[in-house]
Structure formats: C-alpha cells, structure tokens
Design a protein around this motif. Structure first.
Motif, PDB file in Angstrom:
ATOM      1  N   ALA A 104      38.565  -6.393 -29.985  1.00 18.51           N
ATOM      2  CA  ALA A 104      37.317  -5.746 -29.563  1.00 18.51           C
ATOM      3  C   ALA A 104      37.080  -4.403 -30.230  1.00 18.51           C
ATOM      4  O   ALA A 104      36.756  -3.409 -29.582  1.00 18.51           O
ATOM      5  CB  ALA A 104      37.305  -5.579 -28.037  1.00 18.51           C
ATOM      6  N   LEU A 141      33.938  -7.796 -24.882  1.00 21.76           N
ATOM      7  CA  LEU A 141      34.962  -7.523 -23.868  1.00 21.76           C
ATOM      8  C   LEU A 141      34.377  -7.162 -22.505  1.00 21.76           C
ATOM      9  O   LEU A 141      34.823  -7.698 -21.484  1.00 21.76           O
ATOM     10  CB  LEU A 141      35.904  -6.430 -24.367  1.00 21.76           C
ATOM     11  CG  LEU A 141      37.160  -6.186 -23.532  1.00 21.76           C
ATOM     12  CD1 LEU A 141      37.965  -7.461 -23.366  1.00 21.76           C
ATOM     13  CD2 LEU A 141      38.027  -5.107 -24.177  1.00 21.76           C
ATOM     14  N   ALA A 165      32.420 -14.638 -26.245  1.00 19.24           N
ATOM     15  CA  ALA A 165      33.805 -14.323 -26.593  1.00 19.24           C
ATOM     16  C   ALA A 165      34.390 -15.372 -27.518  1.00 19.24           C
ATOM     17  O   ALA A 165      35.106 -15.056 -28.485  1.00 19.24           O
ATOM     18  CB  ALA A 165      34.643 -14.200 -25.319  1.00 19.24           C
ATOM     19  N   HIS A 187      43.638  -7.917 -20.406  1.00 21.28           N
ATOM     20  CA  HIS A 187      43.556  -6.538 -20.872  1.00 21.28           C
ATOM     21  C   HIS A 187      44.915  -5.891 -21.051  1.00 21.28           C
ATOM     22  O   HIS A 187      45.062  -4.975 -21.864  1.00 21.28           O
ATOM     23  CB  HIS A 187      42.734  -5.705 -19.881  1.00 21.28           C
ATOM     24  CG  HIS A 187      41.271  -5.956 -19.961  1.00 21.28           C
ATOM     25  ND1 HIS A 187      40.380  -5.064 -20.493  1.00 21.28           N
ATOM     26  CD2 HIS A 187      40.534  -7.023 -19.586  1.00 21.28           C
ATOM     27  CE1 HIS A 187      39.159  -5.550 -20.430  1.00 21.28           C
ATOM     28  NE2 HIS A 187      39.223  -6.752 -19.880  1.00 21.28           N
ATOM     29  N   ALA A 197      37.034  -1.932 -18.203  1.00 21.68           N
ATOM     30  CA  ALA A 197      36.834  -2.676 -19.452  1.00 21.68           C
ATOM     31  C   ALA A 197      36.556  -1.731 -20.616  1.00 21.68           C
ATOM     32  O   ALA A 197      37.127  -1.880 -21.705  1.00 21.68           O
ATOM     33  CB  ALA A 197      35.683  -3.662 -19.285  1.00 21.68           C
ATOM     34  N   HIS A 246      33.025  -5.013 -30.317  1.00 21.11           N
ATOM     35  CA  HIS A 246      33.577  -4.592 -29.027  1.00 21.11           C
ATOM     36  C   HIS A 246      32.807  -5.149 -27.836  1.00 21.11           C
ATOM     37  O   HIS A 246      33.336  -5.193 -26.719  1.00 21.11           O
ATOM     38  CB  HIS A 246      33.545  -3.068 -28.947  1.00 21.11           C
ATOM     39  CG  HIS A 246      32.156  -2.501 -29.037  1.00 21.11           C
ATOM     40  ND1 HIS A 246      31.448  -2.431 -30.225  1.00 21.11           N
ATOM     41  CD2 HIS A 246      31.324  -2.012 -28.077  1.00 21.11           C
ATOM     42  CE1 HIS A 246      30.260  -1.917 -30.000  1.00 21.11           C
ATOM     43  NE2 HIS A 246      30.148  -1.650 -28.702  1.00 21.11           N
ATOM     44  N   VAL A 252      43.464  -9.399 -26.030  1.00 25.87           N
ATOM     45  CA  VAL A 252      43.034  -8.225 -26.778  1.00 25.87           C
ATOM     46  C   VAL A 252      44.204  -7.541 -27.475  1.00 25.87           C
ATOM     47  O   VAL A 252      44.008  -6.790 -28.439  1.00 25.87           O
ATOM     48  CB  VAL A 252      42.297  -7.222 -25.868  1.00 25.87           C
ATOM     49  CG1 VAL A 252      41.022  -7.832 -25.340  1.00 25.87           C
ATOM     50  CG2 VAL A 252      43.173  -6.751 -24.728  1.00 25.87           C
TER      51      VAL A 252
END
Length: 771
Positions: free
Chosen positions: A223, A231, A164, A246, A301, A228, A251
C-alpha cells in the motif's frame, strides 16, 4: 527443514478441516485451531538458536531445474522473524475470531479462509525460490480478496475486495516479470544463490527494468503511494482479518520482499531515491489522513499506511542504522497494531459503534482491554518505556546527517511522529478516559477470548521495552544480519544519554501534545477540507478507470465478437498477414529472391489454370459456377504436387477437394440467393484481404525455402523411417508412427464432425417428414 514442510502440510490440512471443526467442535474449536498456530510458533522458536548462530537451512524439491523452477524452502534470521510473527499473531487472531465471529452464519467458511491466508503467508516468507514465492504471493491476494469481501451481501465489501484483488494481483504479475529478468541476469531463481549475485545483478543492463517491476509488486502489496488507497477500503473485512492483515500478513509481504532482495538490488541510486521518496510521501499521507478520520478502524488503517511508508523509507536509506530501525519498527508495529485492531473489534461488539465522536470513557466498561489499548497506543506514539520508543529513536538516528534530501526526510519524519503522538493521546483521553459515553446500550465487558490477544501483545510491547536485550540477540540481530551481514552487534536500550535524537523526541512529544489539545478544533476543519476542497479520490479514480475499461471491452467485444464467421476470419487474416508482412519486410534484405528457379512449361500452364479459376470464382454470377471454379483451383494445386513428386499430398488434396465439392452440392439449395449475398464493395474488400493473405503466404514460402535448420528435421525422418518404423514411405511413417497421436486427433475430429453432419441431416429429414 523437513519439520517445517510437515508443519505447512498440517496447517493446510487444518484449513481444509476447519469448517467441520468449527461446526462440530463447540465453543472451544477456535482455541484448538489457535493451538495449531501456536504449535507452529513454538516449532519455529526452536530454530532461533541456529539462526542466531548464523546458520541457514534450505530444502529443495526439483521440478524444472532447467527453467530454474523448483519448490524450495529457505530459513534464515529474516524468514524466521516473519514466521514467528505470522504464527504467533495467527494463534491470537484465531482465538479472538472464535468469539468475534459467533454471530456470523458462515463463520466456518471464515476459519478456512483465514487459515489458508496464514498458510499462504507463512509459505511465502520461507520460500527459497522466487517462483515458489510468487505462487504463494498470489495466493495471499486471492485469500485476502475472499476475506475482505466476506460480508459479500454489502456492495462496499464487494467493491473493496475487488479493488484490493485487482491492484495486488496486477502488481504481482509485474513482479513475476521482474523475477524472470532477475533469473536471466543471475542464472538462478534460488534465493540462497541470488543473495551471492548482488554485484552481477546491480551491474546488469536490465537491472532497472527488473527493479521497477519488482517494486511494482512490493508497492501494491504494501500500500505505497499511489497504490495506498486499497488498504482503507479493506476495513470492510471483519476485525480479526484487519488485525492479521495489518500486523503480520499481506501488507508486510511487500516489506519482506524488499528486505529479502535488499542485499541483491539495494545500494544503487535508483533503489535509494525511489524507495525514500515513495516511502516519505506514503508516510506523510498516511499520517495526515489518519488524523482527520473519525472511524476508529480507519484511523488505524491510515496509521498502517504511514508505518509502511516509514519501513520503505528506512530500507531506501539503506544504512546500518536504517536497517536496524526497519526490523525493530516492524516488530513494534506488529505488536501495537495487532492489539489495537482487536480492541477496535471488541469495542464495536460491545459498544455497537466505532465512531470516535460517539464514544468515550470506555475504561469504566472494559478496564483490562483499555489498559492493553493504552499501552499499545503509547508504543505507537513512541513513548517510553515501550519498545516503540526505541524504534522511534533509531528511525530518527537513521535520518540524521543524510546528504541530498536528508533534511526533508528528517522534517517529514518529525511531522509524522507528531501526528502519531497526537492521535495516540486523542484515543487514550477521548476514547478510554473521562466520562463514559456510548450511542446505544451500555457496553458489556468483553469475553476472555476477545481480551487475551490485546493483553498478550501489549504485555510483550512493555516487556520488550523494559528488557530489549531479551529479544535483540535471539530474533532481531539474525534478521538484521540476513539483510546486512556486516552488522554483527545490536545493542538496544531505553537511555542513550542526552543527544540530538533525544532532543528531537522532546520536540515531537511537545508538538504532539499541542496538536492533541487542538484536536477538537482541527479535526472538523480537516474533515471538511478533505470532503469539500480535496475533490480527487484515488479510489474514485480507480473505479472510474475500471468502469471505463469495462465499457471499452464491451464495445470491443460487440465489434469483434459479432457472431458472423466472416468477421472472425477477416480479423484472423488481417492480423496474421500484418504480422507476417512486418517480419518479411524486416528480413527482406536477407532474402535471396534471385536464386528462385524459373518455372517450366507445365508449371506455367497449371498456375495459369489456378489463377484463371480463382478470378472466375470471384466474378461468377452463379453459385454452381463459383463452386466448380474453386474446385478447379484445388485440383490445379494437386497437379502441382504431382508435378513435384508429392503423390501422397496430391491424393489427399484431391480427396479433400472432392469431399468439399460434394458437401457444397448437398447444401447449395439451402443457401441464400447468390446475387444478394455480397455487394461489390464487399467483394472488393475481400479481394484486398485475399491478396494480403496470399501475398504473405508467398513471402512465407520464399522465406521458408531459405531457412537452414540445424540439424535438418527431414534428415532424421529419412534416416529412421525404415529402421525404427519399418516403412519405406516417409510421409506415411510420419503420419502413422512419429505423429501418431496428432493423426489420431485429426481422425477423431473428422469422425465427430461426420457424426454431427449425419445427425443434422437425419434431424432435417425427420422435420421434413413430420410437416
């Protein structure tokens, strides 16, 4: 705005003090930290009437205004909307984390990190300068890296955190380059001024590079395909982090950036096609992989990935309806996703598992939490009377009648919502209704701190769905008009009569029910298909690429960082000479070589001595002869300085050459045998490198002699040497007065080197006497 600045400082201080508060504050410490975040929510809420009336507030603290770098804050409807999401969700997450993180030995560190995370995200959305935004943008990446890898004893957590960090930071650096281009095009980095420069930026020749670089930052942060894959890996973080990340932070930063710059960079074909295609692909991929998961958090997710794709798609369509849909769906997603991630965390705590195949009938064990989850899942499915239904209707309306790829976008949107309905119904009936099923001990009823967050968020989703006008004018309309000022009204309602959008909703729900009924048959097939047929994994490809890069750097390091000084010098000489020769060749046509004054007899004699001494040094069989010939070369150069009247430089050169000769004579007996020091091929290589470097120095001197500085710096020194520094010798004045600190630094280096040489000689003497 001073109040907002003070609150940011309070939040930062709270983060710094949070470890002590958690350790000494008892079980109510997390409530106190949540109260600080709630106070921020209340404070920002007082600004809602101002932004609703169209006011925009700003605060600027000048730093380097010549470079467009200032610390600026800017509050309008959009930044206020995000600030309320961040502080409101932050308060609930902090209370939830107080109970959830109790078993963790380092929970005091966790609260510092999550408060720092909240501070960075809040400062990001109210930044009034793109450079200020970039600083807090990267701070969110660093703090999220530490949060995702909080369980650092697990290799999966460390790998997910690193993945990440690398992706989002790389995107952030690209975004910064885009900001620089944007600032050069508009002449400012201040957001209020940028918002007035849309036509200038869109018509600028560097618009496309700036757009691509900025989109790289937004897509990596939010993402989007093909970035993507980081995530789902971030699910290694504790559930409070997932709920916060989230729903309202991290994000959503990329979405905020796209919304903020939409008035400036939107409205072009490049913006439209890149965002719509990327958003549509991300939306479909997220929905597909969400349906094929069996881990509750991974399902959530991937649905987040799909929702982020929908938001980017809406911003890419860039119509009045799509902008309305984007803002409303942003609120919808924040409410249901924050609640569902908290539910996933308390289920994991109570039942000891998140595997959907091992759980069922949890309504019997945790009825309040189950009701909150069911309400949130209905909103995710876009069913009435939830506000998610209104958001889904607007999304459908935004896609109807679009030219070009409009039919594809409409079909992709319907298919994605069908999957969302099926997932929501699957979770409602398989996870919460039916007979109670759990893998270990009977689930316990969650504590109030674990339930209160989902309860509040689910209640807000329901109330906003039943009474959408309560939030429309106060919060949603100002945020929408910040993106699209031409929108002056926003009417939200559950019922708009029988129309094409309602028909599509009926089709979506019916198809979603069918897909739900087929879940037990389809899900294992999709899981097996994903594992056996789809062999390509973006995360695996990223890890392999990272491993290849690391192995390549090791080989490069072993080659370049060899430990031999001659290798370092060769690398420096070759690269410097190559770059200089490229510049000389590029500008050779502009160099007037024919204006060089022919040398006199003395110059020719001195140059002959220098060249002969240099050649003799390379051919000498004796080290002493080579050293003496090199000394002759240096003294010859000093004679050239004397011939041209540079007495000071000549004296310095003579002193330096004498010192070097003395040092050589001291260490000459401790060096390896001269004949074995280098081979013929090595000397030939070194001769080539020497000619390359010497040639570039010759060309550089020729080039420097034709550079006309305006104004000439030499004139400044000659005019001010006597009047300001009271010295007639200009060179001495430069060294002692104008460049005094530089000279002091050189003297300091020489003194340190002399001390080091003396110490080494004494150490050698002591060792010799001891033996």
């Amino acid at each position: 705005m001073n109040g907002i600045l003070v609150y940011l400082l309070i939040l930062l201080i709270a983060a710094l003090l949070s470890p002590a508060i958690i350790q000494k504050g008892g079980r109510h410490a997390a409530w106190l930290l949540g109260l600080i975040s709630a106070a921020g929510f209340a404070m920002f809420l007082t600004y809602a009437p101002l932004t609703s009336a169209g006011e925009k507030l700003s605060l600027t603290i000048n730093w380097l205004p010549e470079l467009y770098l200032n610390f600026s804050l800017y509050l309008d409807g959009l930044s206020l909307f995000f600030a309320l999401l961040i502080t409101g969700m932050g308060a609930l997450v902090l209370v939830f984390a107080g109970k959830y993180m109790q078993p963790y030995p380092l929970r005091h560190r966790f609260f510092f990190l999550i408060l720092l995370f909240e501070f960075a995200m809040l400062a990001l959305v109210i930044s009034g300068n793109l450079f200020t935004m970039f600083i807090f943008w990267e701070l969110t990446s660093v703090s999220s890296f530490l949060l995702v890898g909080f369980s650092h004893e697990k290799p999966e957590a460390r790998n997910a955190a690193l993945q990440a960090l690398l992706i989002t930071v790389a995107g952030g650096l690209a975004m910064m380059a885009g900001f620089i281009i944007l600032g050069q095009a508009a002449g400012t980095l201040e957001i209020p001024l940028l918002l007035k420069s849309g036509d200038i930026i869109r018509n600028h020749p560097h618009y496309l590079p700036a757009l691509l670089l900025i989109l790289a930052g937004a897509f990596t942060k939010s993402a989007q395909f093909p970035f993507h894959f980081w995530l789902p890996g971030a699910m290694q973080a504790p559930s409070p982090v997932s709920a916060f990340l989230h729903s309202a932070t991290m994000v959503k930063a990329g979405i905020y950036l796209l919304m903020r710059l939409s008035p400036v960079m939107g409205g072009t074909p490049e913006w439209k096609y890149i965002l719509t295609i990327t958003g549509a692909i991300t939306m479909l991929l997220g929905g597909y992989f969400a349906y094929s998961q069996t881990d509750f958090k991974k399902v959530l997710a991937y649905t987040t990935i799909s929702a982020l794709g929908i938001l980017v798609l809406m911003l890419g369509i860039d119509t009045d309806i799509s902008i309305k849909a984007a803002i409303i769906f942003l609120l919808v997603h924040a409410l249901y996703k924050g609640a569902l991630f908290m539910i996933a965390g308390l289920i994991d705590k109570s039942a000891g598992s998140r595997d959907l195949r091992k759980l069922g009938g949890l309504f019997r064990a945790m009825p309040v939490a189950a009701v909150a989850a069911i309400i949130s899942l209905l909103s995710m499915a876009g069913l009435p009377p939830m506000i998610g239904f209104i958001g889904k209707e607007l999304i459908y309306e935004a896609k109807i009648g679009l030219p070009d790829i409009g039919n594809f976008l409409l079909l992709a949107g319907v298919l994605t919502n069908v999957i969302m309905v099926a997932i929501s119904l699957t979770l409602i009936f398989n996870l919460f209704l039916g007979p109670l099923k759990y893998p270990g001990e009977k689930p316990k009823r969650p504590a109030l701190a674990l339930r209160i967050g989902p309860m509040i968020l689910a209640s807000v989703s329901l109330v906003f769905g039943l009474f959408p006008s309560t939030v429309a004018d106060l919060l949603l309309r100002p945020a929408i008009t910040s993106i699209r000022p031409t929108i002056d009204t926003l009417k939200l309602a559950l019922w708009h009569g029988f129309n094409e959008v309602l028909l599509m909703s009926f089709i979506t729900v019916a198809a979603g029910i069918i897909l739900f009924l087929l879940y037990r048959k389809v899900n294992p097939v999709l899981t097996r298909f994903n594992n056996e047929v789809i062999t390509f994994r973006f995360a695996d490809a990223f890890n392999k690429g990272l491993d290849f890069f690391l192995s390549l750097t090791k080989k490069k390091t072993a080659l370049v960082q060899s430990g031999y000084q001659r290798i370092y010098l060769i690398a420096i000489f070759i690269m410097t000479s190559a770059l200089a020769w490229y510049q000389i060749a590029y500008t050779w046509k502009d160099m007037a070589v024919n204006v060089i004054t022919p040398p006199g007899v003395y110059e020719l004699l001195i140059v002959t001595v220098i060249v002969a001494s240099a050649i003799f040094a390379t051919l000498a069989k004796s080290r002493l002869a080579a050293i003496l010939s090199l000394g002759a070369t240096g003294y010859g150069i000093a004679l050239l300085f004397i011939n041209y009247g540079a007495i000071d430089v000549a004296i310095t050169m003579i002193l330096a050459e004498t010192l070097i000769l003395v040092l050589f004579m001291v260490v000459i007996y401790h060096l390896p045998k001269f004949t074995n020091f280098s081979s013929g091929k090595t000397r030939l290589r070194d001769a080539g490198i020497a000619l390359l470097a010497g040639g570039f120095m010759t060309g550089l001197v020729l080039k420097a002699g034709q550079v006309n500085l305006s104004p000439k710096i030499s004139e400044f020194y000659t005019e001010n040497a006597l009047s300001l520094a009271h010295g007639k010798n200009t060179v001495n004045v430069i060294l002692v007065d104008f460049r005094a600190l530089d000279t002091l630094g050189e003297i300091t280096v020489l003194v340190i080197a002399a001390i080091g040489v003396t110490a080494l000689l004494k150490l050698r003497t002591k060792k010799g006497s001891a033996t």
